[in-house]
Design a protein around this motif. Structure first.
Motif, PDB file in Angstrom:
ATOM      1  N   GLU A 149      -0.197   0.816 -14.233  1.00  0.00           N
ATOM      2  CA  GLU A 149      -1.176  -0.108 -13.670  1.00  0.00           C
ATOM      3  C   GLU A 149      -1.120  -1.505 -14.267  1.00  0.00           C
ATOM      4  N   THR A 150      -0.427  -1.684 -15.389  1.00  0.00           N
ATOM      5  CA  THR A 150      -0.306  -3.018 -15.983  1.00  0.00           C
ATOM      6  C   THR A 150       0.819  -3.837 -15.364  1.00  0.00           C
ATOM      7  N   CYS A 151       1.654  -3.197 -14.571  1.00  0.00           N
ATOM      8  CA  CYS A 151       2.811  -3.879 -13.979  1.00  0.00           C
ATOM      9  C   CYS A 151       2.394  -4.796 -12.834  1.00  0.00           C
ATOM     10  N   VAL A 152       3.327  -5.656 -12.449  1.00  0.00           N
ATOM     11  CA  VAL A 152       3.158  -6.525 -11.285  1.00  0.00           C
ATOM     12  C   VAL A 152       4.179  -6.100 -10.237  1.00  0.00           C
ATOM     13  N   MET A 153       3.690  -5.668  -9.084  1.00  0.00           N
ATOM     14  CA  MET A 153       4.578  -5.249  -7.997  1.00  0.00           C
ATOM     15  C   MET A 153       5.056  -6.489  -7.237  1.00  0.00           C
ATOM     16  N   ILE A 193      -6.969   4.493 -10.565  1.00  0.00           N
ATOM     17  CA  ILE A 193      -6.700   3.059 -10.424  1.00  0.00           C
ATOM     18  C   ILE A 193      -6.604   2.721  -8.938  1.00  0.00           C
ATOM     19  N   THR A 194      -7.306   1.689  -8.520  1.00  0.00           N
ATOM     20  CA  THR A 194      -7.298   1.325  -7.095  1.00  0.00           C
ATOM     21  C   THR A 194      -6.725  -0.062  -6.832  1.00  0.00           C
ATOM     22  N   ASP A 195      -6.338  -0.799  -7.883  1.00  0.00           N
ATOM     23  CA  ASP A 195      -5.811  -2.149  -7.660  1.00  0.00           C
ATOM     24  C   ASP A 195      -4.795  -2.498  -8.733  1.00  0.00           C
ATOM     25  N   MET A 196      -3.796  -3.227  -8.310  1.00  0.00           N
ATOM     26  CA  MET A 196      -2.797  -3.818  -9.198  1.00  0.00           C
ATOM     27  C   MET A 196      -2.439  -5.191  -8.645  1.00  0.00           C
ATOM     28  N   VAL A 197      -1.874  -6.041  -9.478  1.00  0.00           N
ATOM     29  CA  VAL A 197      -1.382  -7.332  -8.994  1.00  0.00           C
ATOM     30  C   VAL A 197      -0.121  -7.087  -8.168  1.00  0.00           C
ATOM     31  N   ALA A 200      -7.531  -6.054   4.845  1.00  0.00           N
ATOM     32  CA  ALA A 200      -7.067  -5.458   3.599  1.00  0.00           C
ATOM     33  C   ALA A 200      -7.761  -6.104   2.392  1.00  0.00           C
ATOM     34  N   TYR A 201      -7.519  -5.537   1.228  1.00  0.00           N
ATOM     35  CA  TYR A 201      -8.190  -5.982   0.018  1.00  0.00           C
ATOM     36  C   TYR A 201      -7.237  -5.790  -1.155  1.00  0.00           C
ATOM     37  N   GLY A 202      -7.611  -6.344  -2.303  1.00  0.00           N
ATOM     38  CA  GLY A 202      -6.819  -6.185  -3.510  1.00  0.00           C
ATOM     39  C   GLY A 202      -6.386  -7.523  -4.081  1.00  0.00           C
ATOM     40  N   THR A 203      -5.883  -7.479  -5.309  1.00  0.00           N
ATOM     41  CA  THR A 203      -5.409  -8.673  -5.999  1.00  0.00           C
ATOM     42  C   THR A 203      -3.975  -8.928  -5.563  1.00  0.00           C
TER      43      THR A 203
END
Length: 580
Positions: free
Chosen positions: A435-439, A469-473, A484-487
């Motif tokens: 979850e700390t990664c950036v996709m 976990i529901t969100d990642m960068v 849609a939603y999210g960072t």
């Protein structure tokens, strides 16, 4: 804004076809009469083209053939001559590879329909995501009196007592299935509740956003945006718009009179207040380019940065368009902007009144749906514009749909070369990701996909979802659905397929996202970045023929609206000579 009405009566454009007793005029009138039109309809009254994007393969617009009849009644009542014209209908839910690839084709098609046919004014009958901007682009280019009538949102969906928002719950339910929190059978059962009436998305997705943008620009009558598709007041709005376009023709009130820089600034601030789609950025840039207004990404950040998001709708909030309408709809939001000093009050609208005169007396009927500023969903709404060495020409992010703890983040890049690479890897338990990664996803921009598909809100890997976990960068040159939603960082420019820095991001690179300081940074040296870019070779599919080739050869970057380069500066071009 001062506007001087044209003299009436006067000879209209349609009389070049229908007026007189010569062979050419008899030719044009004679063929029209095979539909049963009486002779006096050709007497010089305004001919109104109803540009109808109805299609059964565009579900959002499948009821527009009925709505067109209400428009016709209004035109006839005001002394005009309505003619219904089928317009290119780019369906969001059905077009492949993406409806966005055909927005410009639709705009070009409708522009030439308007230029080449005997009409004096247009009603733009739209609804689905790309139909609204494409017809507005065409109207801006032709600069013929035009008014927008949208089809309206569908009614609320419900599943097990919970509101179901178009698109928004599709993403949520899909992630819940991957996380093991919902069965496939329950997902299929929920499908029946998602779209239970005619109309477009019932969330503040792109369709509802662009309906709101048309109203905020002044190109639709006040109150148009939120009326549900099946509400009788939607048909009343269509009829009143039919009446109004006749007077607009008589007054010669054109898109260029309404679509001023102040109108676009009003729309940008409105988009922030409603928690509107990031897609509004690319569409308003394109419309502004057609009408010759210098609108930039910097304008989006400047105008939207300090505007609170006060509309409590999915995907940012909890309600749907039905409640928004009952609360008072967009006029209430625009009034709030005016009271806060965030509105160009004297901006002209298609009604002939100023924006402020239209909204100053409206009432908010539900302050949980349309909130006071002190109870806003976020105090700094709008669309954030990021720049840095990873996005020299900009990228965008929607803070009201993001996670606050991720708005300042540094993480290791996990790279997908394109959407197929993402699909092949994302469910692999061996994928080195947490979850700390950036996709990061490449080659999904205007040239790369081609068409810039709504794939930027990449679903998270199942092993991360199972942690709760529901969100990642997530970063890409793609778009995402307004539902849609999210960072999610979108529209990264220049895109990977054009050799932008996104193209050379590698697994293991560290990326910094700093929303408060509007920064998107690839943490490598300038020398290393230059070396990678010098060695870069394109990897996206390149077409050799057809419209896909034309699109790839001529589409501009997302930072300027992704229009075709040869369609700008075309406003007001005269129609060609009669061949008969």
């Amino acid at each position: 804004m001062a506007f001087t009405k044209a003299e009436w009566p006067r000879k209209l454009r349609s009389q070049e076809w229908f007026g007189g007793t010569g062979r050419d005029q008899i030719y044009h009138r004679g063929w029209m009469k095979n539909q049963g039109f009486p002779h006096d309809l050709f007497d010089g009254r305004p001919v109104i083209g109803i540009m109808n994007t109805w299609s059964e393969l565009t579900p959002c617009n499948a009821h527009l053939n009925v709505l067109a009849e209400s428009v016709k009644r209004g035109v006839f009542e005001a002394g005009g001559f309505p003619v219904e014209v089928p317009a290119f209908s780019a369906s969001e839910s059905g077009f492949r590879p993406t409806a966005m690839m055909f927005r410009n084709l639709a705009a070009m098609s409708v522009e030439e329909q308007i230029r080449g046919q005997p009409m004096d004014g247009c009603v733009l009958l739209v609804g689905c995501d790309k139909t609204t901007p494409s017809l507005l682009m065409a109207a801006a280019s032709t600069d013929m009196p035009s008014i927008v009538v949208t089809g309206g949102p569908m009614l609320n969906g419900y599943y097990k007592g919970e509101r179901v928002g178009s698109g928004t719950h599709l993403w949520r339910f899909s992630e819940a299935v991957k996380a093991g929190e919902m069965t496939q059978e329950e997902f299929a059962e929920a499908e029946a509740s998602m779209s239970r009436s005619a109309g477009s998305c019932n969330t503040m997705g792109t369709a509802s956003t662009m309906a709101s943008m048309a109203e905020a620009l002044g190109m639709a009558l006040s109150g148009n945006a939120a009326i549900p598709a099946v509400d009788s007041r939607r048909r009343v709005m269509a009829q009143m718009s039919g009446r109004r376009i006749v007077d607009m023709v008589k007054d010669d009130l054109k898109p260029s009179d309404v679509l001023t820089k102040e109108a676009f600034e009003n729309a940008i601030r409105t988009n922030a207040a409603i928690g509107g789609s990031t897609n509004a950025v690319i569409h308003l840039l394109a419309i502004a380019g057609r009408v010759g207004i210098d609108l930039t990404l910097e304008d989006w950040d400047r105008c939207g940065r300090d505007v609170p998001t006060i509309v409590n709708l999915m995907p940012s909030g909890k309600y749907l368009m039905e409640e928004f309408f009952y609360a008072g709809g967009l006029p209430v939001v625009i009034k709030r902007l005016g009271e806060a000093g965030l509105l160009h009050k004297d901006a002209l609208t298609v009604s002939g009144e100023t924006m402020w005169d239209q909204v100053k007396d409206v009432t908010n009927h539900d302050e949980d749906v349309i909130r006071p500023a002190e109870k806003a969903l976020t105090q700094s709404g709008g669309i954030v514009v990021l720049t840095g060495n990873l996005a020299p020409k900009g990228a965008v992010l929607k803070p009201s749909a993001s996670s606050a703890h991720l708005l300042t983040h540094r993480g290791r890049a996990v790279v997908f070369e394109d959407i197929d690479d993402y699909k092949a890897k994302i469910n692999d338990e061996a994928l080195d990701i947490d979850e700390t990664c950036v996709m990061v996803m490449k080659n999904c921009g205007p040239k790369g996909y081609p068409g810039m598909a709504e794939v930027g809100n990449m679903g998270l890997p199942p092993k991360v979802l199972r942690k709760g976990i529901t969100d990642m960068v997530r970063i890409s040159d793609a778009r995402m659905s307004g539902t849609a939603y999210g960072t999610v960082v979108l529209h990264t420019s220049p895109e990977a397929a054009a050799g932008g820095p996104l193209a050379v991001v590698q697994n293991g690179d560290f990326i910094e996202l700093d929303v408060p300081n509007r920064r998107l940074h690839l943490d490598i040296s300038a020398e290393e970045l230059a070396s990678r870019l010098a060695a870069w070779q394109p990897k996206h599919e390149q077409y050799q023929s057809g419209y896909a080739w034309l699109h790839q050869q001529h589409v501009q970057g997302a930072d300027t609206g992704a229009d075709l380069d040869f369609l700008k500066g075309n406003r007001g071009r005269a129609v060609g000579r009669d061949s008969h």
